[in-house]
Design an enzyme around this catalytic site. Sequence first.
Site, PDB file in Angstrom:
ATOM      1  N   TYR A  78     -12.256  -2.230  -3.656  1.00 11.13           N
ATOM      2  CA  TYR A  78     -12.879  -2.580  -2.300  1.00 11.13           C
ATOM      3  C   TYR A  78     -14.402  -2.417  -2.449  1.00 11.13           C
ATOM      4  O   TYR A  78     -15.034  -1.756  -1.294  1.00 11.13           O
ATOM      5  CB  TYR A  78     -12.383  -1.394  -1.314  1.00 11.13           C
ATOM      6  CG  TYR A  78     -11.001  -1.878  -0.862  1.00 11.13           C
ATOM      7  CD1 TYR A  78     -10.734  -3.055  -0.007  1.00 11.13           C
ATOM      8  CD2 TYR A  78      -9.840  -1.244  -1.177  1.00 11.13           C
ATOM      9  CE1 TYR A  78      -9.491  -3.363   0.535  1.00 11.13           C
ATOM     10  CE2 TYR A  78      -8.557  -1.336  -0.768  1.00 11.13           C
ATOM     11  CZ  TYR A  78      -8.406  -2.551  -0.149  1.00 11.13           C
ATOM     12  OH  TYR A  78      -7.091  -2.714   0.760  1.00 11.13           O
TER      13      TYR A  78
ATOM     14  N   LYS B 135       0.804  -1.165   0.010  1.00  7.94           N
ATOM     15  CA  LYS B 135       0.040   0.046   0.121  1.00  7.94           C
ATOM     16  C   LYS B 135       0.902   1.217  -0.054  1.00  7.94           C
ATOM     17  O   LYS B 135       2.074   1.145   0.481  1.00  7.94           O
ATOM     18  CB  LYS B 135      -0.989   0.047   1.125  1.00  7.94           C
ATOM     19  CG  LYS B 135      -2.086  -1.161   1.147  1.00  7.94           C
ATOM     20  CD  LYS B 135      -3.258  -0.892   2.289  1.00  7.94           C
ATOM     21  CE  LYS B 135      -4.019  -2.154   2.102  1.00  7.94           C
ATOM     22  NZ  LYS B 135      -5.107  -2.155   3.252  1.00  7.94           N
TER      23      LYS B 135
ATOM     24  N   THR C  84      -5.672  -6.597  10.662  1.00  8.14           N
ATOM     25  CA  THR C  84      -5.899  -5.400   9.812  1.00  8.14           C
ATOM     26  C   THR C  84      -5.410  -4.130  10.600  1.00  8.14           C
ATOM     27  O   THR C  84      -4.640  -3.289  10.120  1.00  8.14           O
ATOM     28  CB  THR C  84      -7.368  -5.404   9.662  1.00  8.14           C
ATOM     29  OG1 THR C  84      -7.882  -6.653   9.150  1.00  8.14           O
ATOM     30  CG2 THR C  84      -7.864  -4.214   8.852  1.00  8.14           C
TER      31      THR C  84
ATOM     32  N   ARG D 178       2.419  -5.916   9.124  1.00 12.94           N
ATOM     33  CA  ARG D 178       1.593  -4.705   9.902  1.00 12.94           C
ATOM     34  C   ARG D 178       2.291  -4.398  11.105  1.00 12.94           C
ATOM     35  O   ARG D 178       2.199  -3.043  11.239  1.00 12.94           O
ATOM     36  CB  ARG D 178       0.307  -4.884   9.910  1.00 12.94           C
ATOM     37  CG  ARG D 178      -0.583  -5.003   8.291  1.00 12.94           C
ATOM     38  CD  ARG D 178      -1.947  -5.736   8.217  1.00 12.94           C
ATOM     39  NE  ARG D 178      -2.466  -5.185   7.002  1.00 12.94           N
ATOM     40  CZ  ARG D 178      -3.598  -5.954   6.764  1.00 12.94           C
ATOM     41  NH1 ARG D 178      -4.222  -6.786   7.445  1.00 12.94           N
ATOM     42  NH2 ARG D 178      -4.566  -5.342   5.747  1.00 12.94           N
TER      43      ARG D 178
ATOM     44  N   ASN E 264      -1.957   0.649   6.514  1.00 13.78           N
ATOM     45  CA  ASN E 264      -1.679  -0.663   7.040  1.00 13.78           C
ATOM     46  C   ASN E 264      -0.845  -1.487   6.201  1.00 13.78           C
ATOM     47  O   ASN E 264      -0.949  -2.871   6.403  1.00 13.78           O
ATOM     48  CB  ASN E 264      -2.829  -1.208   7.526  1.00 13.78           C
ATOM     49  CG  ASN E 264      -3.756  -1.880   6.857  1.00 13.78           C
ATOM     50  OD1 ASN E 264      -3.722  -1.645   5.687  1.00 13.78           O
ATOM     51  ND2 ASN E 264      -4.925  -2.580   7.137  1.00 13.78           N
TER      52      ASN E 264
ATOM     53  N   GLU F  68      -9.891 -10.823  -7.492  1.00 12.36           N
ATOM     54  CA  GLU F  68      -8.729  -9.553  -7.537  1.00 12.36           C
ATOM     55  C   GLU F  68      -7.575  -9.643  -8.330  1.00 12.36           C
ATOM     56  O   GLU F  68      -7.063  -8.852  -8.864  1.00 12.36           O
ATOM     57  CB  GLU F  68      -8.229  -9.471  -6.043  1.00 12.36           C
ATOM     58  CG  GLU F  68      -9.343  -9.044  -4.976  1.00 12.36           C
ATOM     59  CD  GLU F  68      -8.786  -9.320  -3.494  1.00 12.36           C
ATOM     60  OE1 GLU F  68      -7.933  -9.774  -3.213  1.00 12.36           O
ATOM     61  OE2 GLU F  68      -9.669  -8.846  -2.628  1.00 12.36           O
TER      62      GLU F  68
ATOM     63  N   HIS G 284      -2.266  -5.477   1.494  1.00 10.92           N
ATOM     64  CA  HIS G 284      -3.305  -6.115   1.465  1.00 10.92           C
ATOM     65  C   HIS G 284      -3.203  -7.535   1.139  1.00 10.92           C
ATOM     66  O   HIS G 284      -2.136  -7.896   0.010  1.00 10.92           O
ATOM     67  CB  HIS G 284      -4.268  -5.589   0.031  1.00 10.92           C
ATOM     68  CG  HIS G 284      -5.351  -6.182  -0.424  1.00 10.92           C
ATOM     69  ND1 HIS G 284      -6.560  -6.531   0.208  1.00 10.92           N
ATOM     70  CD2 HIS G 284      -5.328  -7.239  -1.074  1.00 10.92           C
ATOM     71  CE1 HIS G 284      -7.262  -7.246  -0.131  1.00 10.92           C
ATOM     72  NE2 HIS G 284      -6.519  -7.844  -1.401  1.00 10.92           N
TER      73      HIS G 284
END
Length: 141
Positions: A51, A11, A93, A104, A114, A128, A117
Amino acid sequence: MAVERTLSIIKPDAVAKNVIGEIQSRFEKAGLQIVAAKMIKLDDEKAGGFYAEHSERGFFKDLVGFMTSGPVVVQVLEGEGAIAKNRDLMGATNPKEAAPGTIRADFAESIDANAAHGSDSAESAAREIAYFFAADEICSR
Ligand code: RTP
Ligand code: MG
Protein backbone atom coordinates in the site's frame (compact mmCIF):
# COMPACT_ATOMS: atom_id res chain seq x y z
CA MET A 1 -13.32 -7.42 -24.02
CA ALA A 2 -9.74 -8.46 -23.32
CA VAL A 3 -8.77 -11.25 -20.96
CA GLU A 4 -7.06 -9.64 -17.96
CA ARG A 5 -5.51 -10.69 -14.69
CA THR A 6 -6.07 -8.85 -11.41
CA LEU A 7 -4.83 -9.25 -7.86
CA SER A 8 -7.45 -10.03 -5.23
CA ILE A 9 -6.90 -10.21 -1.48
CA ILE A 10 -9.37 -11.68 0.97
CA LYS A 11 -8.55 -9.49 3.97
CA PRO A 12 -8.10 -10.62 7.62
CA ASP A 13 -11.68 -9.81 8.66
CA ALA A 14 -13.17 -12.05 5.97
CA VAL A 15 -10.71 -14.87 6.69
CA ALA A 16 -11.66 -14.62 10.40
CA LYS A 17 -15.36 -14.80 9.44
CA ASN A 18 -14.74 -18.04 7.55
CA VAL A 19 -16.13 -16.72 4.27
CA ILE A 20 -13.13 -17.42 1.99
CA GLY A 21 -15.12 -19.93 -0.02
CA GLU A 22 -18.20 -17.73 -0.29
CA ILE A 23 -16.11 -14.88 -1.67
CA GLN A 24 -14.22 -17.13 -4.08
CA SER A 25 -17.54 -18.56 -5.25
CA ARG A 26 -18.71 -15.09 -6.25
CA PHE A 27 -15.67 -14.69 -8.48
CA GLU A 28 -16.23 -18.07 -10.10
CA LYS A 29 -19.95 -17.46 -10.63
CA ALA A 30 -19.07 -14.16 -12.34
CA GLY A 31 -16.88 -16.03 -14.83
CA LEU A 32 -13.49 -15.29 -13.29
CA GLN A 33 -10.98 -18.10 -12.79
CA ILE A 34 -8.65 -18.33 -9.80
CA VAL A 35 -5.29 -19.00 -11.47
CA ALA A 36 -3.08 -18.56 -8.37
CA ALA A 37 -3.82 -18.50 -4.64
CA LYS A 38 -2.08 -18.71 -1.27
CA MET A 39 -2.78 -17.90 2.36
CA ILE A 40 -0.09 -15.78 4.02
CA LYS A 41 0.46 -13.60 7.06
CA LEU A 42 1.74 -10.15 6.05
CA ASP A 43 4.32 -8.27 8.14
CA ASP A 44 4.61 -4.48 8.36
CA GLU A 45 7.15 -4.31 5.54
CA LYS A 46 5.17 -6.46 3.11
CA ALA A 47 1.82 -4.73 3.85
CA GLY A 48 3.39 -1.26 3.83
CA GLY A 49 5.11 -1.91 0.51
CA PHE A 50 1.89 -3.18 -1.00
CA TYR A 51 0.00 0.00 0.00
CA ALA A 52 3.00 2.34 -0.58
CA GLU A 53 0.81 4.71 -2.64
CA HIS A 54 -1.05 5.53 0.61
CA SER A 55 2.07 5.94 2.82
CA GLU A 56 1.47 9.67 3.40
CA ARG A 57 -2.22 9.27 4.23
CA GLY A 58 -3.56 9.58 7.76
CA PHE A 59 -5.10 6.10 7.62
CA PHE A 60 -1.85 4.35 6.55
CA LYS A 61 -0.84 3.13 10.03
CA ASP A 62 -4.31 1.72 10.69
CA LEU A 63 -4.35 0.12 7.22
CA VAL A 64 -1.02 -1.66 7.79
CA GLY A 65 -2.10 -2.64 11.31
CA PHE A 66 -5.29 -4.16 9.98
CA MET A 67 -3.67 -5.99 7.07
CA THR A 68 -1.14 -7.61 9.46
CA SER A 69 -3.77 -8.54 12.07
CA GLY A 70 -4.34 -12.04 10.70
CA PRO A 71 -3.83 -14.22 7.63
CA VAL A 72 -4.99 -13.12 4.19
CA VAL A 73 -5.64 -15.02 0.97
CA VAL A 74 -3.89 -13.49 -2.03
CA GLN A 75 -5.06 -14.67 -5.42
CA VAL A 76 -4.90 -13.91 -9.10
CA LEU A 77 -8.22 -13.74 -10.96
CA GLU A 78 -8.30 -14.13 -14.72
CA GLY A 79 -11.06 -13.42 -17.20
CA GLU A 80 -12.63 -10.92 -19.53
CA GLY A 81 -12.49 -7.47 -17.97
CA ALA A 82 -11.25 -9.03 -14.72
CA ILE A 83 -10.00 -5.77 -13.18
CA ALA A 84 -13.31 -3.89 -13.38
CA LYS A 85 -15.38 -7.01 -12.79
CA ASN A 86 -13.57 -7.68 -9.50
CA ARG A 87 -14.03 -4.06 -8.38
CA ASP A 88 -17.75 -4.29 -9.25
CA LEU A 89 -18.14 -7.51 -7.26
CA MET A 90 -16.35 -5.93 -4.26
CA GLY A 91 -18.41 -2.72 -4.12
CA ALA A 92 -17.41 0.66 -2.70
CA THR A 93 -14.44 1.01 -0.30
CA ASN A 94 -16.79 2.00 2.54
CA PRO A 95 -19.27 -0.87 3.07
CA LYS A 96 -21.92 1.65 4.10
CA GLU A 97 -21.78 2.96 0.53
CA ALA A 98 -21.40 -0.42 -1.17
CA ALA A 99 -24.27 -1.57 -3.39
CA PRO A 100 -26.47 -4.38 -2.02
CA GLY A 101 -25.21 -7.82 -2.96
CA THR A 102 -21.57 -6.79 -3.24
CA ILE A 103 -18.84 -8.48 -1.21
CA ARG A 104 -18.23 -5.44 0.96
CA ALA A 105 -21.95 -4.84 1.56
CA ASP A 106 -22.42 -8.45 2.60
CA PHE A 107 -19.22 -9.21 4.54
CA ALA A 108 -17.47 -5.96 5.58
CA GLU A 109 -17.84 -4.10 8.86
CA SER A 110 -16.10 -0.77 8.24
CA ILE A 111 -13.90 1.18 5.85
CA ASP A 112 -10.87 -0.37 7.59
CA ALA A 113 -12.13 -3.94 7.84
CA ASN A 114 -13.56 -4.10 4.34
CA ALA A 115 -13.18 -7.76 3.41
CA ALA A 116 -11.42 -7.57 0.05
CA HIS A 117 -8.87 -5.80 -2.10
CA GLY A 118 -8.83 -5.56 -5.89
CA SER A 119 -6.34 -3.92 -8.24
CA ASP A 120 -7.64 -0.58 -9.53
CA SER A 121 -5.95 -0.46 -12.97
CA ALA A 122 -3.92 -2.55 -15.41
CA GLU A 123 -0.73 -0.96 -14.10
CA SER A 124 -1.65 -1.72 -10.46
CA ALA A 125 -2.61 -5.27 -11.38
CA ALA A 126 0.76 -5.96 -13.02
CA ARG A 127 2.68 -4.53 -10.06
CA GLU A 128 0.53 -6.22 -7.41
CA ILE A 129 0.55 -9.67 -9.05
CA ALA A 130 4.36 -9.56 -9.32
CA TYR A 131 4.52 -8.38 -5.69
CA PHE A 132 3.06 -11.68 -4.48
CA PHE A 133 3.58 -14.28 -7.20
CA ALA A 134 6.44 -15.57 -9.32
CA ALA A 135 5.49 -16.25 -12.94
CA ASP A 136 5.65 -20.02 -12.40
CA GLU A 137 3.12 -19.82 -9.53
CA ILE A 138 0.36 -18.63 -11.90
CA CYS A 139 -1.49 -21.40 -13.73
CA SER A 140 -3.67 -20.21 -16.60
CA ARG A 141 -6.22 -22.76 -17.73
P1 RTP B 1 -8.19 -1.61 -1.70
O1 RTP B 1 -6.98 -0.92 -2.29
O2 RTP B 1 -7.92 -2.24 -0.37
O3 RTP B 1 -8.81 -2.55 -2.70
O4 RTP B 1 -9.33 -0.52 -1.43
P2 RTP B 1 -9.82 0.62 -2.40
O5 RTP B 1 -9.05 0.60 -3.68
O6 RTP B 1 -11.30 0.53 -2.48
O7 RTP B 1 -9.44 1.91 -1.56
P3 RTP B 1 -8.05 2.71 -1.48
O8 RTP B 1 -8.34 4.14 -1.69
O9 RTP B 1 -7.01 2.06 -2.33
O10 RTP B 1 -7.65 2.52 0.04
C1 RTP B 1 -6.99 1.35 0.51
C2 RTP B 1 -7.62 0.94 1.82
O11 RTP B 1 -7.34 1.95 2.79
C3 RTP B 1 -8.45 2.09 3.67
N1 RTP B 1 -8.94 3.46 3.62
N2 RTP B 1 -9.30 4.11 4.69
N3 RTP B 1 -10.22 6.11 6.46
C4 RTP B 1 -10.18 6.36 5.17
O12 RTP B 1 -10.54 7.41 4.70
C5 RTP B 1 -9.70 5.32 4.28
N4 RTP B 1 -9.60 5.41 2.98
C6 RTP B 1 -9.11 4.22 2.57
C7 RTP B 1 -9.52 1.14 3.21
O13 RTP B 1 -9.48 -0.01 4.05
C8 RTP B 1 -9.13 0.82 1.80
O14 RTP B 1 -9.55 -0.48 1.43
MG1 MG C 1 -6.94 0.57 -3.73
